[in-house]
Design a protein around this motif. Structure first.
Motif, short mmCIF file in Angstrom:
data_model
loop_
_atom_site.label_atom_id
_atom_site.label_comp_id
_atom_site.label_asym_id
_atom_site.label_seq_id
_atom_site.Cartn_x
_atom_site.Cartn_y
_atom_site.Cartn_z
N ALA A 119 0.79 -1.44 0.00
CA ALA A 119 -0.01 -0.05 0.15
C ALA A 119 0.83 1.23 0.47
CB ALA A 119 -0.71 0.13 0.77
N MET A 120 1.91 1.50 0.57
CA MET A 120 3.17 2.59 1.27
C MET A 120 3.57 2.32 -0.75
SD MET A 120 4.50 2.54 4.81
CE MET A 120 3.89 4.07 6.04
N ILE A 121 4.45 0.98 -1.21
CA ILE A 121 4.82 1.84 -2.38
C ILE A 121 4.03 1.98 -3.62
CG2 ILE A 121 5.63 0.15 -4.28
CD1 ILE A 121 6.66 -1.67 -2.30
N LEU A 122 2.48 1.33 -3.73
CA LEU A 122 1.47 2.21 -4.27
C LEU A 122 1.06 3.73 -3.93
CD1 LEU A 122 -0.63 -1.28 -5.04
CD2 LEU A 122 0.76 -0.33 -7.15
N ALA A 123 1.45 3.96 -2.92
CA ALA A 123 0.55 5.13 -2.39
C ALA A 123 1.83 6.02 -3.31
CB ALA A 123 0.41 5.71 -1.19
N VAL A 124 2.69 6.19 -2.99
CA VAL A 124 3.97 7.19 -2.76
C VAL A 124 4.10 7.25 -4.16
CG1 VAL A 124 6.15 7.32 -2.21
CG2 VAL A 124 4.75 7.04 -0.57
N LEU A 125 4.50 5.82 -5.50
CA LEU A 125 4.85 6.21 -6.85
C LEU A 125 3.52 6.77 -7.11
CD1 LEU A 125 5.81 2.73 -7.59
CD2 LEU A 125 6.89 4.79 -7.41
N ARG A 126 2.40 6.70 -7.00
CA ARG A 126 0.86 7.22 -7.25
C ARG A 126 1.08 8.54 -6.57
NH1 ARG A 126 -1.83 3.96 -11.02
NH2 ARG A 126 -2.06 6.16 -12.03
N ARG A 127 1.37 9.09 -5.63
CA ARG A 127 1.29 10.09 -5.18
C ARG A 127 -0.39 10.70 -5.49
NH1 ARG A 127 3.80 14.11 -9.53
NH2 ARG A 127 3.31 15.76 -8.29
N LEU A 128 -0.08 9.70 -4.10
CA LEU A 128 -1.83 9.69 -3.87
C LEU A 128 -1.85 10.46 -2.45
CD1 LEU A 128 -3.00 5.79 -2.83
CD2 LEU A 128 -3.01 7.46 -5.44
N LYS A 129 -0.73 11.11 -1.43
CA LYS A 129 -0.59 11.88 -0.42
C LYS A 129 -1.21 13.51 -0.98
CE LYS A 129 1.29 13.52 3.62
NZ LYS A 129 2.15 13.15 4.08
N SER A 144 0.10 13.48 -11.54
CA SER A 144 0.59 11.94 -12.23
C SER A 144 1.23 11.57 -11.82
CB SER A 144 1.37 12.45 -14.10
OG SER A 144 1.11 11.42 -14.99
N GLY A 145 1.42 10.02 -11.30
CA GLY A 145 2.42 9.52 -10.95
C GLY A 145 3.36 8.24 -11.74
N PHE A 146 3.29 7.15 -11.29
CA PHE A 146 3.96 6.27 -11.78
C PHE A 146 3.63 4.72 -11.33
CE2 PHE A 146 6.79 9.56 -10.78
CZ PHE A 146 7.91 10.24 -11.93
N ASP A 147 3.76 4.34 -12.27
CA ASP A 147 3.77 2.46 -12.61
C ASP A 147 3.93 1.32 -11.70
OD1 ASP A 147 1.37 3.25 -14.09
OD2 ASP A 147 2.42 2.00 -15.87
N LEU A 256 15.22 12.02 -4.05
CA LEU A 256 14.25 10.95 -3.69
C LEU A 256 12.89 11.16 -4.30
CD1 LEU A 256 15.14 9.29 -0.26
CD2 LEU A 256 16.18 8.65 -2.89
N GLY A 257 12.30 10.49 -4.35
CA GLY A 257 10.61 10.52 -5.04
C GLY A 257 9.97 9.71 -4.09
N GLY A 258 10.32 10.12 -3.05
CA GLY A 258 9.25 10.16 -1.83
C GLY A 258 9.49 9.04 -1.18
N ALA A 259 8.95 8.57 0.18
CA ALA A 259 9.34 7.70 1.31
C ALA A 259 7.98 6.71 2.00
CB ALA A 259 10.03 8.66 2.57
N ASP A 284 5.73 14.73 -0.22
CA ASP A 284 6.24 13.09 -0.37
C ASP A 284 6.28 11.93 0.13
OD1 ASP A 284 8.44 14.16 0.30
OD2 ASP A 284 9.52 14.75 -1.67
N VAL A 285 5.51 11.92 1.85
CA VAL A 285 6.32 10.80 2.54
C VAL A 285 4.30 10.47 2.68
CG1 VAL A 285 6.82 10.76 4.51
CG2 VAL A 285 8.54 11.89 2.99
#
Length: 328
Positions: A119-129, A144-147, A256-259, A284-285
């Motif tokens: 869930a955390m990997i997907l949330a950070v990549l897709r920039r849900l926060k 726009s996030g990342f796959d 970094l892209g986020g954490a 981004d966290v």
């Protein structure tokens, strides 16, 4: 006249009826701590804890530090069962010296932590926060996030939870790199590599290692600088694995892209709470409060395993599955 039920102090949150019934069926009584539902047992003052432990022969504990002093003051206390994994909050040497049994509930929260990690990997990549923050401010532009599909994900450690994460990642068609001392032939779809190689090649680095002198600040300034630009770091293991100050500096510098962080150094060192707060506040966290193993199902499994550990220890029986004894 039958003997009085054996007193088992419960200081964990959300100890459910099924686990309490198991204790009752085995001549034990669950003694609640009286803590509010949202409080951790680490908040119990020493004097209050000492009063609660009077007459207890077992203790099912969550986050509270179990010191030699506490154990020495309560000679009737025979078994301490952690509803969780890891012995880092228990003075194991002191427990052994005093003849006490210490157990953990191995495997109880493995699925929950693995799910939380994904869930955390997907949330950070897709920039849900970031997207949620924007929408709350009435900004409906697309963030726009990342796959995750097709990415290279590095797992530091391949214990029970690391393996569960690896199996989940396999379904996303990721390339999974693993740094571990004990490769598992049952995971042919992963590539075993040195840690330096993993850090340099991974789009996502996820930590699943125990905390000890050799792993403290495993991810520090040098490792963060070696990660890919815009890579993501996820830690659902132990806070001390990451140098939180160095991580904050890397994020502030845009390296970094986020954490995704479920654990922080501030859990053990209150002086670092401002650093944890600064990390958690960043868009981004994605941060949670050491909650990855606290699904309803995981807590119920941990409660029952802990109750089984206590009964087995008191009755001199073989430990059932999931009950691991320190030094056993």
């Amino acid at each position: 006249m039958s003997p009085a039920p054996r007193r088992i102090l419960i200081t964990t949150r959300l100890f459910d009826d099924a686990a309490a019934r198991y204790l009752a069926e085995h001549d034990c009584v669950a003694v609640p701590s009286g803590l509010p539902a949202d409080a951790l047992d680490s908040d119990i003052p020493d004097a209050a804890l000492s009063a609660l432990l009077e007459g207890a022969v077992g203790w099912i504990v969550g986050q509270r530090a179990v010191t030699r002093e506490i154990l020495a003051a309560h000679p009737d206390l025979k078994v301490i069962a952690r509803r969780g994994v890891g012995y880092d909050r228990v003075d194991i040497a002191g427990a052994r010296a005093l003849g006490r049994i210490v157990t953990i509930a191995a495997g109880a929260n493995d699925p929950a932590v693995a799910d939380h990690t994904l869930a955390m990997i997907l949330a950070v990549l897709r920039r849900l926060k970031e997207s949620a923050i924007a929408i709350a401010a009435d900004d409906w532009r697309v963030v726009s996030g990342f796959d995750l599909t097709g990415k290279t994900v590095g797992l530091v450690g391949l214990g029970r939870i690391g393996k569960a994460v690896a199996r989940r990642l396999h379904g996303f068609d990721t390339k999974v790199l693993v740094a571990t001392r004990t490769p598992d032939p049952d995971f042919p779809f992963v590539e075993y590599v040195p840690l330096d190689d993993l850090i340099a090649r991974s789009d996502v680095v996820s930590l699943h290692a125990p905390l000890g002198p050799e792993t403290r600040h495993l991810i520090g300034a040098a490792a963060l600088a070696a990660m890919k630009p815009h890579a993501v770091l996820v830690n659902t293991s132990r806070g001390g694995l990451v140098d939180d100050r160095a991580l904050l500096a890397a994020l502030e510098a845009g390296r970094l892209g986020g954490a995704g962080l479920d654990v922080f150094e501030a859990e053990a060192d209150p002086a670092l709470k401002p650093v944890a707060a600064a990390l958690a506040a960043r868009p981004d966290v994605v941060a949670t409060a050491h909650a990855s193993g606290s699904s309803g199902e995981a807590l119920a499994r941990g409660n029952l395993i802990s109750a089984q550990c206590v009964v087995a220890a008191l009755d001199g029986l073989a430990m059932p599955p999931g009950c691991l004894v320190a030094g056993g």
